[in-house]
Scaffold this motif. Structure first.
Motif, mmCIF file in Angstrom:
data_model
loop_
_atom_site.group_PDB
_atom_site.id
_atom_site.type_symbol
_atom_site.label_atom_id
_atom_site.label_comp_id
_atom_site.label_asym_id
_atom_site.label_seq_id
_atom_site.Cartn_x
_atom_site.Cartn_y
_atom_site.Cartn_z
ATOM 1 N N ALA A 88 0.830 -1.204 0.000
ATOM 2 C CA ALA A 88 0.000 0.000 0.000
ATOM 3 C C ALA A 88 0.864 1.253 0.000
ATOM 4 O O ALA A 88 0.590 2.227 -0.726
ATOM 5 N N GLN A 89 1.929 1.251 0.799
ATOM 6 C CA GLN A 89 2.841 2.390 0.820
ATOM 7 C C GLN A 89 3.436 2.645 -0.560
ATOM 8 O O GLN A 89 3.524 3.791 -1.018
ATOM 9 N N VAL B 246 -7.472 -9.502 -4.667
ATOM 10 C CA VAL B 246 -6.120 -9.885 -5.082
ATOM 11 C C VAL B 246 -5.893 -9.517 -6.542
ATOM 12 O O VAL B 246 -4.852 -8.936 -6.901
ATOM 13 N N GLU B 247 -6.867 -9.804 -7.385
ATOM 14 C CA GLU B 247 -6.752 -9.451 -8.805
ATOM 15 C C GLU B 247 -6.636 -7.944 -8.990
ATOM 16 O O GLU B 247 -5.851 -7.447 -9.808
ATOM 17 N N ASP B 248 -7.422 -7.206 -8.215
ATOM 18 C CA ASP B 248 -7.392 -5.745 -8.272
ATOM 19 C C ASP B 248 -6.015 -5.212 -7.876
ATOM 20 O O ASP B 248 -5.457 -4.323 -8.537
ATOM 21 N N LEU B 249 -5.455 -5.763 -6.808
ATOM 22 C CA LEU B 249 -4.142 -5.324 -6.350
ATOM 23 C C LEU B 249 -3.047 -5.725 -7.337
ATOM 24 O O LEU B 249 -2.079 -4.978 -7.546
ATOM 25 N N ASN B 250 -3.196 -6.878 -7.953
ATOM 26 C CA ASN B 250 -2.201 -7.300 -8.945
ATOM 27 C C ASN B 250 -2.237 -6.420 -10.194
ATOM 28 O O ASN B 250 -1.215 -6.209 -10.844
ATOM 29 N N THR B 251 -3.405 -5.897 -10.507
ATOM 30 C CA THR B 251 -3.498 -4.926 -11.606
ATOM 31 C C THR B 251 -2.705 -3.670 -11.258
ATOM 32 O O THR B 251 -1.992 -3.109 -12.107
ATOM 33 N N GLU C 251 5.696 -5.861 -6.814
ATOM 34 C CA GLU C 251 5.617 -7.311 -6.669
ATOM 35 C C GLU C 251 4.156 -7.745 -6.523
ATOM 36 O O GLU C 251 3.377 -7.119 -5.794
ATOM 37 N N ARG C 252 3.770 -8.810 -7.221
ATOM 38 C CA ARG C 252 2.402 -9.277 -7.213
ATOM 39 C C ARG C 252 2.079 -9.952 -5.866
ATOM 40 O O ARG C 252 2.938 -10.452 -5.173
ATOM 41 N N MET C 253 0.781 -9.970 -5.565
ATOM 42 C CA MET C 253 0.312 -10.562 -4.313
ATOM 43 C C MET C 253 0.722 -12.030 -4.191
ATOM 44 O O MET C 253 1.082 -12.497 -3.111
ATOM 45 N N GLY C 254 0.659 -12.769 -5.257
ATOM 46 C CA GLY C 254 0.950 -14.199 -5.192
ATOM 47 C C GLY C 254 2.390 -14.504 -4.834
ATOM 48 O O GLY C 254 2.735 -15.639 -4.504
ATOM 49 N N ASN C 255 3.246 -13.487 -4.873
ATOM 50 C CA ASN C 255 4.656 -13.695 -4.577
ATOM 51 C C ASN C 255 4.997 -13.464 -3.106
ATOM 52 O O ASN C 255 6.135 -13.641 -2.702
ATOM 53 N N PHE C 256 4.004 -13.028 -2.318
ATOM 54 C CA PHE C 256 4.282 -12.770 -0.894
ATOM 55 C C PHE C 256 4.270 -14.078 -0.125
ATOM 56 O O PHE C 256 3.521 -14.988 -0.425
#
Length: 360
Positions: free
Chosen positions: A12-13, A342-347, A355-360
């Motif tokens: 978010a930051q 998650v899709e929204d954040l990856n966009t 870095e994409r969410m799935g990589n955390f």
């Protein structure tokens, strides 16, 4: 998907930094959003990130605002947010209220020319940390029809009071003055489920359970749902919030409050600037010794927790308890995000090279 708090906070930051916020503002804005996610108010957390970005792209959010005090007395002030993030302007205003309360016993600050400020609880809880009673309200995009109407005139217009205690956590009353918050509709839309009857009406004023009803001209109902069940009380509470936040501050009010969604333009010739907030802080020791108040608050909480339950399996819940339980759990185990978020954040990650969410 469960995302660790720190990873989501950093994401978010980075998004706020990417749109031009200062490091200080990016950290604060992310903190307000994460507080919502931690406390289980998923509709007001990182799920809102893309909405802020779209408003910034439409030049309706100023990422580098010059927030100023426009009017002031010893115990009151009006802040001009310069179209900045409400996530930043509201804490700025509460800091002023707290400083005034420290000197004079109470402080009250109205805010104009702002934007969506996240959960009201974040701002009101700032005062409780100083042994003060905190208060925070905001008006919002017009989605709610007043009693006996089918025209959207008011926002969900939340109210929050926070009362510090001693042995127990603060009592946090944080609620929308509509039958349900708009975020609850967004959650139902993501899950593909209906909402309870009494939340919504269609354009003809008929009760509906389709969470997409707002898109076809429907409206949210005030707290109480209809006149027979007390909607006039919700309408009255929402009116108080709108007048304190908008009319008093010089912000937009009623149907002129700017919509949160970027594809809708504000109504022309608004009577005020942007979204409005109103925050306050009252020193407990302006009324009685803090220790005495906290002892009685603890006694109040203890007695209400022991109230005779209708069902032994469901005890009385003190305002703020479910959110605190969620916060403790999510700090330990991570914050759950539905696939649509998650899709929204990856966009956003792709847009800003993060870095994409799935990589955390």
């Amino acid at each position: 998907m469960l995302i660790p708090e720190n990873a989501l906070r950093q994401f978010a930051q980075q998004v706020f930094l990417a749109i031009g916020c200062s490091p200080e503002h990016a950290t604060l804005a992310a903190d307000v959003l994460l507080k919502a996610d931690l406390r289980g108010i998923d509709s007001h957390g990182v799920a809102r990130l893309s909405g802020y970005v779209r408003l910034w792209e439409k030049q309706r959010i100023n990422a580098t605002p010059d927030i100023q005090i426009a009017h002031e007395t010893p115990t009151t002030a009006t802040v001009d947010g310069d179209a900045g993030l409400g996530l930043v302007t509201a804490p700025f205003a509460m800091e002023i209220a707290i400083k005034k309360a420290e000197q004079f016993g109470s402080g009250w600050v109205a805010v104009r020319n702002s934007n969506h400020f996240g959960i009201a609880g974040y701002h009101a809880m700032m005062a409780a940390e100083k042994d003060m009673i905190g208060f925070a309200v905001t008006n919002a995009s017009p989605l709610v029809a007043p009693t006996f109407s089918n025209e959207r005139m008011l926002g969900t217009n939340p109210i929050c009071y926070v009362f510090p205690a001693g042995e127990f956590p603060p009592v946090v009353v944080d609620m929308a003055t509509s039958a349900a918050a708009n975020g609850k509709l967004e959650i139902a839309q993501r899950k593909g489920s209906d909402v309870p009857e009494g939340w919504l009406q269609d354009q003809q004023g008929n009760a509906v359970t389709d969470p997409h009803a707002l898109k076809s001209g429907g409206s949210l109902l005030p707290l109480g749902s209809d006149r027979e069940h007390g909607s006039h009380k919700g309408f009255g509470l929402s009116s108080v919030v709108d007048i304190l936040s908008g009319v008093l501050s010089g912000a937009g009010y009623g149907p002129w409050v700017p919509p949160f969604v970027a594809f809708l333009d504000p109504l022309p010739n608004p009577p005020g600037q942007g979204i409005g907030h109103f925050v306050g802080a009252m020193r407990v020791d302006g009324f009685r010794p803090v220790a005495d108040f906290k002892a009685n608050m603890d006694n109040w909480i203890r007695r209400f927790k022991l109230a005779n339950p209708i069902d032994r399996a469901q005890k009385v819940i003190i305002p703020g308890e479910p959110e605190l339980e969620a916060e403790l759990d999510r700090k330990a185990n991570g914050i759950p995000l539905v696939d649509a978020v998650v899709e929204d954040l990856n966009t956003l990650a792709e847009k800003f090279g993060l870095e994409r969410m799935g990589n955390f």
